[in-house]
Motif scaffolding. Structure first.
Motif, PDB file in Angstrom:
ATOM      1  N   ASP A  18      -5.429  -7.531  21.817  1.00  0.00           N
ATOM      2  CA  ASP A  18      -6.681  -8.197  21.467  1.00  0.00           C
ATOM      3  C   ASP A  18      -7.721  -7.152  21.044  1.00  0.00           C
ATOM      4  OD1 ASP A  18      -8.991  -9.740  21.279  1.00  0.00           O
ATOM      5  OD2 ASP A  18      -8.585 -10.844  23.133  1.00  0.00           O
ATOM      6  N   LEU A  19      -8.220  -7.270  19.816  1.00  0.00           N
ATOM      7  CA  LEU A  19      -9.228  -6.361  19.275  1.00  0.00           C
ATOM      8  C   LEU A  19     -10.606  -7.018  19.173  1.00  0.00           C
ATOM      9  CD1 LEU A  19      -7.223  -4.855  16.255  1.00  0.00           C
ATOM     10  CD2 LEU A  19      -7.368  -3.994  18.605  1.00  0.00           C
ATOM     11  N   THR A  20     -10.755  -8.227  19.700  1.00  0.00           N
ATOM     12  CA  THR A  20     -11.978  -9.000  19.499  1.00  0.00           C
ATOM     13  C   THR A  20     -13.220  -8.279  20.005  1.00  0.00           C
ATOM     14  OG1 THR A  20     -10.642 -10.999  19.733  1.00  0.00           O
ATOM     15  CG2 THR A  20     -13.032 -11.269  19.786  1.00  0.00           C
ATOM     16  N   ALA A  21     -13.164  -7.669  21.160  1.00  0.00           N
ATOM     17  CA  ALA A  21     -14.338  -6.966  21.691  1.00  0.00           C
ATOM     18  C   ALA A  21     -14.731  -5.807  20.781  1.00  0.00           C
ATOM     19  CB  ALA A  21     -14.067  -6.475  23.110  1.00  0.00           C
ATOM     20  N   ASP A  22     -13.747  -5.082  20.249  1.00  0.00           N
ATOM     21  CA  ASP A  22     -14.047  -3.989  19.322  1.00  0.00           C
ATOM     22  C   ASP A  22     -14.636  -4.525  18.021  1.00  0.00           C
ATOM     23  OD1 ASP A  22     -13.154  -2.191  21.184  1.00  0.00           O
ATOM     24  OD2 ASP A  22     -11.264  -1.770  20.174  1.00  0.00           O
ATOM     25  N   CYS A  23     -14.107  -5.649  17.538  1.00  0.00           N
ATOM     26  CA  CYS A  23     -14.653  -6.279  16.335  1.00  0.00           C
ATOM     27  C   CYS A  23     -16.100  -6.687  16.559  1.00  0.00           C
ATOM     28  CB  CYS A  23     -13.830  -7.503  15.944  1.00  0.00           C
ATOM     29  SG  CYS A  23     -12.166  -7.163  15.356  1.00  0.00           S
ATOM     30  N   ALA A  24     -16.361  -7.315  17.706  1.00  0.00           N
ATOM     31  CA  ALA A  24     -17.724  -7.772  18.024  1.00  0.00           C
ATOM     32  C   ALA A  24     -18.681  -6.594  18.133  1.00  0.00           C
ATOM     33  CB  ALA A  24     -17.720  -8.582  19.319  1.00  0.00           C
ATOM     34  N   GLY A  25     -18.242  -5.531  18.755  1.00  0.00           N
ATOM     35  CA  GLY A  25     -19.091  -4.342  18.869  1.00  0.00           C
ATOM     36  C   GLY A  25     -19.386  -3.720  17.521  1.00  0.00           C
ATOM     37  N   PHE A  26     -18.413  -3.738  16.626  1.00  0.00           N
ATOM     38  CA  PHE A  26     -18.589  -3.155  15.301  1.00  0.00           C
ATOM     39  C   PHE A  26     -19.636  -3.908  14.482  1.00  0.00           C
ATOM     40  CE2 PHE A  26     -17.379  -2.948  10.798  1.00  0.00           C
ATOM     41  CZ  PHE A  26     -17.545  -1.590  10.576  1.00  0.00           C
ATOM     42  N   VAL A  27     -19.675  -5.241  14.586  1.00  0.00           N
ATOM     43  CA  VAL A  27     -20.604  -6.034  13.769  1.00  0.00           C
ATOM     44  C   VAL A  27     -21.927  -6.319  14.462  1.00  0.00           C
ATOM     45  CG1 VAL A  27     -18.705  -7.122  12.525  1.00  0.00           C
ATOM     46  CG2 VAL A  27     -19.724  -8.321  14.474  1.00  0.00           C
ATOM     47  N   ASP A  28     -22.046  -5.956  15.732  1.00  0.00           N
ATOM     48  CA  ASP A  28     -23.246  -6.273  16.516  1.00  0.00           C
ATOM     49  C   ASP A  28     -24.515  -5.823  15.797  1.00  0.00           C
ATOM     50  OD1 ASP A  28     -24.754  -7.150  18.750  1.00  0.00           O
ATOM     51  OD2 ASP A  28     -24.815  -5.087  19.486  1.00  0.00           O
ATOM     52  N   GLY A  29     -25.400  -6.778  15.530  1.00  0.00           N
ATOM     53  CA  GLY A  29     -26.693  -6.490  14.920  1.00  0.00           C
ATOM     54  C   GLY A  29     -26.670  -6.230  13.427  1.00  0.00           C
ATOM     55  N   ARG A  30     -25.550  -6.440  12.768  1.00  0.00           N
ATOM     56  CA  ARG A  30     -25.460  -6.115  11.344  1.00  0.00           C
ATOM     57  C   ARG A  30     -25.899  -7.244  10.415  1.00  0.00           C
ATOM     58  NH1 ARG A  30     -23.321  -1.190  10.582  1.00  0.00           N
ATOM     59  NH2 ARG A  30     -21.926  -0.420  12.193  1.00  0.00           N
ATOM     60  N   GLY A  31     -26.274  -8.382  10.899  1.00  0.00           N
ATOM     61  CA  GLY A  31     -26.722  -9.458  10.023  1.00  0.00           C
ATOM     62  C   GLY A  31     -25.583 -10.377   9.635  1.00  0.00           C
ATOM     63  N   ASP A  32     -25.720 -11.023   8.472  1.00  0.00           N
ATOM     64  CA  ASP A  32     -24.714 -11.956   7.976  1.00  0.00           C
ATOM     65  C   ASP A  32     -23.772 -11.242   7.008  1.00  0.00           C
ATOM     66  OD1 ASP A  32     -26.063 -13.890   9.376  1.00  0.00           O
ATOM     67  OD2 ASP A  32     -26.991 -14.812   7.617  1.00  0.00           O
ATOM     68  N   GLY A  33     -22.519 -11.641   7.045  1.00  0.00           N
ATOM     69  CA  GLY A  33     -21.553 -11.053   6.130  1.00  0.00           C
ATOM     70  C   GLY A  33     -20.137 -11.375   6.542  1.00  0.00           C
ATOM     71  N   LEU A  34     -19.239 -10.449   6.239  1.00  0.00           N
ATOM     72  CA  LEU A  34     -17.825 -10.607   6.550  1.00  0.00           C
ATOM     73  C   LEU A  34     -17.311  -9.339   7.222  1.00  0.00           C
ATOM     74  CD1 LEU A  34     -16.490 -12.094   3.188  1.00  0.00           C
ATOM     75  CD2 LEU A  34     -16.843 -13.335   5.335  1.00  0.00           C
ATOM     76  N   LEU A  35     -16.512  -9.535   8.250  1.00  0.00           N
ATOM     77  CA  LEU A  35     -15.761  -8.434   8.842  1.00  0.00           C
ATOM     78  C   LEU A  35     -14.365  -8.503   8.263  1.00  0.00           C
ATOM     79  CD1 LEU A  35     -15.147  -6.148  10.880  1.00  0.00           C
ATOM     80  CD2 LEU A  35     -14.490  -7.973  12.493  1.00  0.00           C
ATOM     81  N   HIS A  36     -13.941  -7.419   7.650  1.00  0.00           N
ATOM     82  CA  HIS A  36     -12.565  -7.318   7.167  1.00  0.00           C
ATOM     83  C   HIS A  36     -11.868  -6.276   8.030  1.00  0.00           C
ATOM     84  CE1 HIS A  36      -9.298  -7.834   4.356  1.00  0.00           C
ATOM     85  NE2 HIS A  36      -9.141  -6.519   4.362  1.00  0.00           N
ATOM     86  N   VAL A  37     -10.727  -6.654   8.597  1.00  0.00           N
ATOM     87  CA  VAL A  37      -9.951  -5.773   9.452  1.00  0.00           C
ATOM     88  C   VAL A  37      -8.623  -5.526   8.752  1.00  0.00           C
ATOM     89  CG1 VAL A  37      -9.062  -5.418  11.791  1.00  0.00           C
ATOM     90  CG2 VAL A  37     -11.031  -6.909  11.437  1.00  0.00           C
ATOM     91  N   PHE A  38      -8.209  -4.256   8.677  1.00  0.00           N
ATOM     92  CA  PHE A  38      -6.996  -3.892   7.943  1.00  0.00           C
ATOM     93  C   PHE A  38      -6.189  -2.877   8.728  1.00  0.00           C
ATOM     94  CE2 PHE A  38      -4.806  -1.152   4.817  1.00  0.00           C
ATOM     95  CZ  PHE A  38      -3.999  -2.102   4.228  1.00  0.00           C
ATOM     96  N   VAL A  39      -4.877  -3.056   8.759  1.00  0.00           N
ATOM     97  CA  VAL A  39      -3.959  -2.127   9.412  1.00  0.00           C
ATOM     98  C   VAL A  39      -3.150  -1.428   8.319  1.00  0.00           C
ATOM     99  CG1 VAL A  39      -2.049  -1.909  11.040  1.00  0.00           C
ATOM    100  CG2 VAL A  39      -3.752  -3.674  11.385  1.00  0.00           C
ATOM    101  N   THR A  97      -9.958 -11.511   7.865  1.00  0.00           N
ATOM    102  CA  THR A  97     -11.379 -11.541   7.522  1.00  0.00           C
ATOM    103  C   THR A  97     -12.056 -12.609   8.372  1.00  0.00           C
ATOM    104  OG1 THR A  97     -10.889 -10.828   5.272  1.00  0.00           O
ATOM    105  CG2 THR A  97     -13.044 -11.821   5.640  1.00  0.00           C
ATOM    106  N   VAL A  98     -13.188 -12.235   8.964  1.00  0.00           N
ATOM    107  CA  VAL A  98     -13.915 -13.132   9.868  1.00  0.00           C
ATOM    108  C   VAL A  98     -15.369 -13.208   9.418  1.00  0.00           C
ATOM    109  CG1 VAL A  98     -14.648 -13.505  12.263  1.00  0.00           C
ATOM    110  CG2 VAL A  98     -12.413 -12.466  11.786  1.00  0.00           C
ATOM    111  N   PRO A  99     -15.946 -14.403   9.313  1.00  0.00           N
ATOM    112  CA  PRO A  99     -17.374 -14.518   9.008  1.00  0.00           C
ATOM    113  C   PRO A  99     -18.211 -13.919  10.141  1.00  0.00           C
ATOM    114  CG  PRO A  99     -16.286 -16.661   8.836  1.00  0.00           C
ATOM    115  CD  PRO A  99     -15.312 -15.717   9.441  1.00  0.00           C
ATOM    116  N   VAL A 100     -19.340 -13.335   9.760  1.00  0.00           N
ATOM    117  CA  VAL A 100     -20.291 -12.781  10.719  1.00  0.00           C
ATOM    118  C   VAL A 100     -21.645 -13.431  10.448  1.00  0.00           C
ATOM    119  CG1 VAL A 100     -21.454 -10.684  11.522  1.00  0.00           C
ATOM    120  CG2 VAL A 100     -19.048 -10.589  10.809  1.00  0.00           C
ATOM    121  N   LEU A 101     -22.232 -14.037  11.465  1.00  0.00           N
ATOM    122  CA  LEU A 101     -23.528 -14.697  11.342  1.00  0.00           C
ATOM    123  C   LEU A 101     -24.488 -14.092  12.353  1.00  0.00           C
ATOM    124  CD1 LEU A 101     -22.269 -18.381  11.058  1.00  0.00           C
ATOM    125  CD2 LEU A 101     -22.966 -16.848   9.206  1.00  0.00           C
TER     126      LEU A 101
END
Length: 145
Positions: A18-39, A97-101
């Protein structure tokens, strides 16, 4: 756009991490957009699934049924059945890809972003997080790109 690469140790067994906590920390406070995660690996993928209620184990079991770890694979180096790890990204793609609001992941209640790794021969994985957004978040205030 802001990007960052992080390393993860997946160990010598099949795993859903599970990478969700790391994803959330990465986008924290960044506004609206998209998180793209790639391996950037030919033998790993990313899935958005429920975790902690057995779904992660169910995913590994389903992949084991679809892609058995036996000698049927033409790609034959590494551990027995290693070739299946090279087929897996066609079923579990190496990106999500996950929406960020408002600087928060817009995932459903039970959704998690997970690294899926069947390759027991490669215990180190890199994951690239990229935020594509409106620039109204904290990352822009810090002068990041």
């Amino acid at each position: 756009m802001h990007s960052e690469t992080r390393s993860y140790r997946t160990g010598g067994r099949e795993t859903v991490r599970d990478l969700t906590a790391d994803c959330a920390g990465f986008v924290d406070g960044r506004g609206d957009g998209l998180l793209h995660v790639f391996v950037p690996h030919a033998t790993a993928g990313l899935a958005i699934i429920e975790t902690g209620a057995g779904s992660d184990d169910d995913l590994l079991a389903a992949l084991g049924d679809l892609l058995p770890a036996d000698d049927r694979w033409r790609h034959r180096h590494g551990s027995p059945g290693h070739g299946r790890s090279h087929v897996m990204p066609a079923l579990v793609p190496p990106y999500a890809t996950v929406p960020v609001l408002g600087g928060r992941l817009a995932l459903g209640t039970w959704q998690s972003v997970c690294l899926v790794d069947l390759n027991v021969d490669n215990a180190e994985r890199e994951v690239r997080f990229s935020f594509l957004g409106d620039g109204a978040g904290a990352g822009q205030e810090r002068g990041e790109r």
